[in-house]
Design a protein around this motif. Structure first.
Motif, PDB file in Angstrom:
ATOM      1  N   ILE A 172      -3.526  12.601   1.341  1.00 18.94           N
ATOM      2  CA  ILE A 172      -3.013  14.271   1.664  1.00 18.94           C
ATOM      3  C   ILE A 172      -4.359  15.159   2.775  1.00 18.94           C
ATOM      4  CG2 ILE A 172      -3.020  16.331   0.713  1.00 18.94           C
ATOM      5  CD1 ILE A 172      -0.725  14.541  -0.210  1.00 18.94           C
ATOM      6  N   THR A 173      -4.198  15.509   3.806  1.00 19.87           N
ATOM      7  CA  THR A 173      -5.002  15.626   4.155  1.00 19.87           C
ATOM      8  C   THR A 173      -5.081  18.107   4.362  1.00 19.87           C
ATOM      9  OG1 THR A 173      -3.940  16.091   6.597  1.00 19.87           O
ATOM     10  CG2 THR A 173      -5.060  13.971   6.447  1.00 19.87           C
ATOM     11  N   ASP A 174      -4.399  18.064   3.947  1.00 22.35           N
ATOM     12  CA  ASP A 174      -4.622  19.589   3.686  1.00 22.35           C
ATOM     13  C   ASP A 174      -3.280  19.837   2.629  1.00 22.35           C
ATOM     14  OD1 ASP A 174      -5.319  22.040   3.945  1.00 22.35           O
ATOM     15  OD2 ASP A 174      -4.070  22.317   5.861  1.00 22.35           O
ATOM     16  N   GLY A 175      -3.742  20.973   1.684  1.00 22.89           N
ATOM     17  CA  GLY A 175      -2.273  21.111   0.763  1.00 22.89           C
ATOM     18  C   GLY A 175      -2.520  20.007  -0.093  1.00 22.89           C
ATOM     19  N   THR A 176      -1.811  20.395  -0.812  1.00 19.70           N
ATOM     20  CA  THR A 176      -1.269  19.182  -2.722  1.00 19.70           C
ATOM     21  C   THR A 176      -0.083  18.222  -2.975  1.00 19.70           C
ATOM     22  OG1 THR A 176      -0.011  20.705  -3.029  1.00 19.70           O
ATOM     23  CG2 THR A 176      -2.640  21.216  -3.437  1.00 19.70           C
ATOM     24  N   GLY A 177      -0.236  17.687  -2.570  1.00 21.53           N
ATOM     25  CA  GLY A 177       0.946  16.683  -3.125  1.00 21.53           C
ATOM     26  C   GLY A 177       2.019  17.590  -3.614  1.00 21.53           C
ATOM     27  N   LEU A 178       3.440  16.933  -3.988  1.00 16.68           N
ATOM     28  CA  LEU A 178       4.770  17.496  -4.546  1.00 16.68           C
ATOM     29  C   LEU A 178       4.048  18.378  -6.130  1.00 16.68           C
ATOM     30  CD1 LEU A 178       7.490  16.221  -2.930  1.00 16.68           C
ATOM     31  CD2 LEU A 178       6.153  17.235  -2.328  1.00 16.68           C
ATOM     32  N   GLY A 179       4.004  17.442  -6.772  1.00 17.34           N
ATOM     33  CA  GLY A 179       3.425  17.289  -8.227  1.00 17.34           C
ATOM     34  C   GLY A 179       4.537  16.542  -8.851  1.00 17.34           C
ATOM     35  N   ASP A 180       5.116  17.437  -9.237  1.00 17.34           N
ATOM     36  CA  ASP A 180       6.605  15.948 -10.595  1.00 17.34           C
ATOM     37  C   ASP A 180       7.140  15.476  -9.298  1.00 17.34           C
ATOM     38  OD1 ASP A 180       7.867  14.206 -12.256  1.00 17.34           O
ATOM     39  OD2 ASP A 180       8.597  16.654 -13.381  1.00 17.34           O
ATOM     40  N   TYR A 181       7.362  14.265  -9.074  1.00 21.64           N
ATOM     41  CA  TYR A 181       8.164  13.623  -8.099  1.00 21.64           C
ATOM     42  C   TYR A 181       8.925  13.210  -8.817  1.00 21.64           C
ATOM     43  CZ  TYR A 181       4.773  13.347  -4.334  1.00 21.64           C
ATOM     44  OH  TYR A 181       3.422  13.822  -3.048  1.00 21.64           O
ATOM     45  N   LEU A 232       9.350  14.321   0.152  1.00 23.43           N
ATOM     46  CA  LEU A 232      10.737  15.190  -0.581  1.00 23.43           C
ATOM     47  C   LEU A 232      10.307  14.439  -1.282  1.00 23.43           C
ATOM     48  CD1 LEU A 232      14.063  15.655   1.166  1.00 23.43           C
ATOM     49  CD2 LEU A 232      11.859  17.404   1.330  1.00 23.43           C
ATOM     50  N   THR A 233      10.531  15.529  -2.964  1.00 28.28           N
ATOM     51  CA  THR A 233      10.741  14.828  -4.074  1.00 28.28           C
ATOM     52  C   THR A 233      12.356  13.791  -4.314  1.00 28.28           C
ATOM     53  OG1 THR A 233      11.826  16.151  -5.481  1.00 28.28           O
ATOM     54  CG2 THR A 233       9.589  16.438  -5.224  1.00 28.28           C
ATOM     55  N   LEU A 234      12.235  12.541  -5.160  1.00 28.14           N
ATOM     56  CA  LEU A 234      13.036  10.838  -5.168  1.00 28.14           C
ATOM     57  C   LEU A 234      14.676  12.262  -5.250  1.00 28.14           C
ATOM     58  CD1 LEU A 234      14.807   8.611  -4.904  1.00 28.14           C
ATOM     59  CD2 LEU A 234      13.834   8.580  -7.157  1.00 28.14           C
ATOM     60  N   PRO A 235      14.593  12.918  -6.712  1.00 31.32           N
ATOM     61  CA  PRO A 235      16.512  13.979  -6.899  1.00 31.32           C
ATOM     62  C   PRO A 235      16.812  14.815  -5.475  1.00 31.32           C
ATOM     63  CG  PRO A 235      14.584  13.947  -8.507  1.00 31.32           C
ATOM     64  CD  PRO A 235      13.377  13.312  -7.992  1.00 31.32           C
ATOM     65  N   ALA A 236      15.194  15.686  -4.889  1.00 31.05           N
ATOM     66  CA  ALA A 236      15.987  16.059  -3.970  1.00 31.05           C
ATOM     67  C   ALA A 236      16.332  16.154  -3.121  1.00 31.05           C
ATOM     68  CB  ALA A 236      14.701  17.399  -3.245  1.00 31.05           C
ATOM     69  N   ALA A 237      15.816  14.395  -2.368  1.00 32.23           N
ATOM     70  CA  ALA A 237      16.707  13.729  -1.295  1.00 32.23           C
ATOM     71  C   ALA A 237      17.740  13.785  -1.811  1.00 32.23           C
ATOM     72  CB  ALA A 237      15.871  12.422  -0.705  1.00 32.23           C
ATOM     73  N   GLN A 238      18.147  12.949  -3.227  1.00 31.96           N
ATOM     74  CA  GLN A 238      19.607  12.219  -3.201  1.00 31.96           C
ATOM     75  C   GLN A 238      20.527  13.779  -3.482  1.00 31.96           C
ATOM     76  OE1 GLN A 238      18.338  10.842  -7.246  1.00 31.96           O
ATOM     77  NE2 GLN A 238      17.470   9.019  -6.502  1.00 31.96           N
ATOM     78  N   ALA A 239      19.957  14.772  -3.657  1.00 28.77           N
ATOM     79  CA  ALA A 239      21.032  15.800  -4.173  1.00 28.77           C
ATOM     80  C   ALA A 239      21.372  16.276  -2.381  1.00 28.77           C
ATOM     81  CB  ALA A 239      20.261  16.799  -4.131  1.00 28.77           C
ATOM     82  N   LEU A 240      20.104  16.170  -1.385  1.00 30.54           N
ATOM     83  CA  LEU A 240      20.867  16.085  -0.209  1.00 30.54           C
ATOM     84  C   LEU A 240      21.689  15.423   0.489  1.00 30.54           C
ATOM     85  CD1 LEU A 240      17.176  17.779   1.515  1.00 30.54           C
ATOM     86  CD2 LEU A 240      19.410  18.827   1.313  1.00 30.54           C
ATOM     87  N   ALA A 241      22.207  13.906   0.343  1.00 29.35           N
ATOM     88  CA  ALA A 241      22.333  13.216   0.741  1.00 29.35           C
ATOM     89  C   ALA A 241      24.112  12.702  -0.390  1.00 29.35           C
ATOM     90  CB  ALA A 241      21.296  12.043   0.193  1.00 29.35           C
TER      91      ALA A 241
END
Length: 453
Positions: A172-181, A232-241
């Motif tokens: 990560i070069t700027d900002g933060t990660g996604l927290g709870d992935y 993205l977090t895994l559940p977010a990507a699964q929801a999009l798909a």
């Protein structure tokens, strides 16, 4: 006059000789410190490889690779099965998506062969231009028809931990990660070039299928392809798909390189050869690490040899000085100076010379250590790859596969701690080397010296 003052004065009694001795010591000490820094750098790289890429296995659906091939998708249940395999320390599931720019999707542009795909639409534009290869891969095969300028897809990956698709921690070069992935989230992290292309930064927003996402951070994957991506977090990507229980791949980490082969066999057996393909991303990494171990051993031997050379130089110089100052020693002993005082004078004189040589040598090491480490690694990997079986002509460089780039990325930094440890070793050798001629002063009889005068 104090012993220290007399020692410093004697060290500079003959300035030309002092300069020559310091120059020779600086070369030996600089080489020793450079080799020590190179040794530490290679050791750190070996540890990095052993704890990241070298212990990572990738599980894909049987017969499938990315968006190509057939077979059945992986599931969360299979991830739980993989996690129960002996020596497996973690299993990270991923869900791969392809994001197409909304304008390109409206124009009917899609995947290879120009066929429309189920890729999601996004307000972002790919950071990599299609170019010759992209247009060729997406060509419909029709001739005489003007083709529109094409836009490449963006790789989006839903992932269950803050790692990339090789299992290494995201930089990560700027900002933060996604927290709870493992939770649904409306945040994302973007590759640096993708963010730059679209003029977005931490806190900016973009859309995927009309759903708004906020940029939580930026990462640098080190390649143009890797930076034309977002996570993205895994559940977010699964929801999009629309595939809540499916995984595109699983990244499996094993506790040590020694257990990778056994874990691979156990994983394949537990998941079933007809259900999953288990591969090791860096198949020749064990050979690569062995090559780096050789470099580490060579640099350590070179450090010891250079250190020994510095000791021999000091020994010869001090023997010469003792013989040259026999009359002085005899006079000092005749007026009552104890042997330990005279010996200490020569030890301190040697340390003065070594201090000067170490200062110059440390400067030399700070500039030369990186080049020496790179040369050692380059020579070792070249000799290993060209000697590998089945290599012909200039093809030897492929022997390590993707590991070759990791091998040549060894960075030697002359840290104060390493330099201090090296100089401490040099001073230890200097004391030993100067004690021998200092002890010779005890054998000098004042009466014999004065009678000879």
């Amino acid at each position: 006059m104090s012993v220290l003052a007399r020692s410093v004065g004697n060290a500079f009694r003959n300035k030309v000789r002092t300069g020559a001795v310091v120059a020779v010591l600086a070369v030996a000490i600089g080489l020793a410190l450079s080799m020590l820094v190179a040794n530490q750098a290679v050791a750190a790289k070996v540890a990095e490889l052993n704890t990241s890429v070298g212990t990572v296995l990738t599980v894909n659906p049987a017969g499938g690779q990315g968006f190509e091939g057939g077979g059945e998708p992986l599931t969360s249940a299979q991830a739980a099965t993989a996690a129960a395999v002996p020596n497996v320390t973690s299993v990270v599931g991923t869900q791969a998506l392809r994001l197409s720019n909304a304008t390109a999707a409206a124009a009917g542009q899609g995947g290879p062969g120009g066929q429309p795909t189920a890729a999601l639409t996004t307000s972002l534009t790919a950071a990599v231009d299609a170019g010759t290869l992209g247009n060729r891969n997406q060509d419909t095969g029709t001739t005489g028809t003007a083709q529109p300028a094409r836009t490449l897809s963006i790789t989006a990956t839903g992932i269950g931990a803050e790692v990339d698709t090789t299992g290494k921690a995201l930089e990560i070069t700027d900002g933060t990660g996604l927290g709870d992935y493992t939770a649904v989230s409306d945040t994302a992290i973007l590759g640096t070039t993708l963010a730059e292309k679209n003029g977005v930064s931490v806190g900016s927003t973009f859309t995927i299928n009309d759903q708004t996402y906020t940029v939580a951070g930026l990462f640098d994957a080190g390649t143009a392809f890797g930076n034309n991506a977002l996570y993205l977090t895994l559940p977010a990507a699964q929801a999009l798909a629309g595939l809540p229980d499916e995984l595109s791949t699983m990244i499996v980490t094993v506790d040590s390189m020694e257990n990778v082969d056994d874990a691979k066999i156990e994983l394949q057996s537990a998941l079933g050869a007809d259900k999953a393909d288990v591969t090791q991303g860096q198949r020749n990494l064990e050979t690569a690490v062995s090559s780096l171990d050789s470099v580490r051993n060579i640099s350590l031997l070179a450090f010891v040899a250079a250190l020994g050379t510095a000791g021999v130089i000091i020994l010869l110089i001090m023997v010469m000085l003792v013989r040259e100052r026999r009359r002085e020693i005899g006079v000092l002993k005749a007026i009552g100076a104890p042997n330990r005082t005279i010996g200490l004078q020569f030890v301190l004189e040697a340390l003065v010379l070594v201090t000067l040589g170490s200062a110059v040598g440390a400067a030399v090491a700070s500039f030369a250590s990186g080049g020496i480490a790179s040369a050692l690694v380059s020579t070792s990997t070249t000799s290993t790859t060209t000697a590998g079986p089945g290599q012909r002509g200039g093809g030897g460089g492929a022997a390590f596969g993707g590991a070759n780039q990791l091998l040549t990325s060894v960075t030697a930094s002359a840290s104060p701690g390493v330099i201090a440890a090296g100089i401490a070793a040099v001073f230890g050798v200097a004391i030993i080397g100067s004690l021998v001629p200092a002890l010779l002063t005890a054998r000098i009889r004042p009466i014999e010296v004065l009678r000879g005068e």
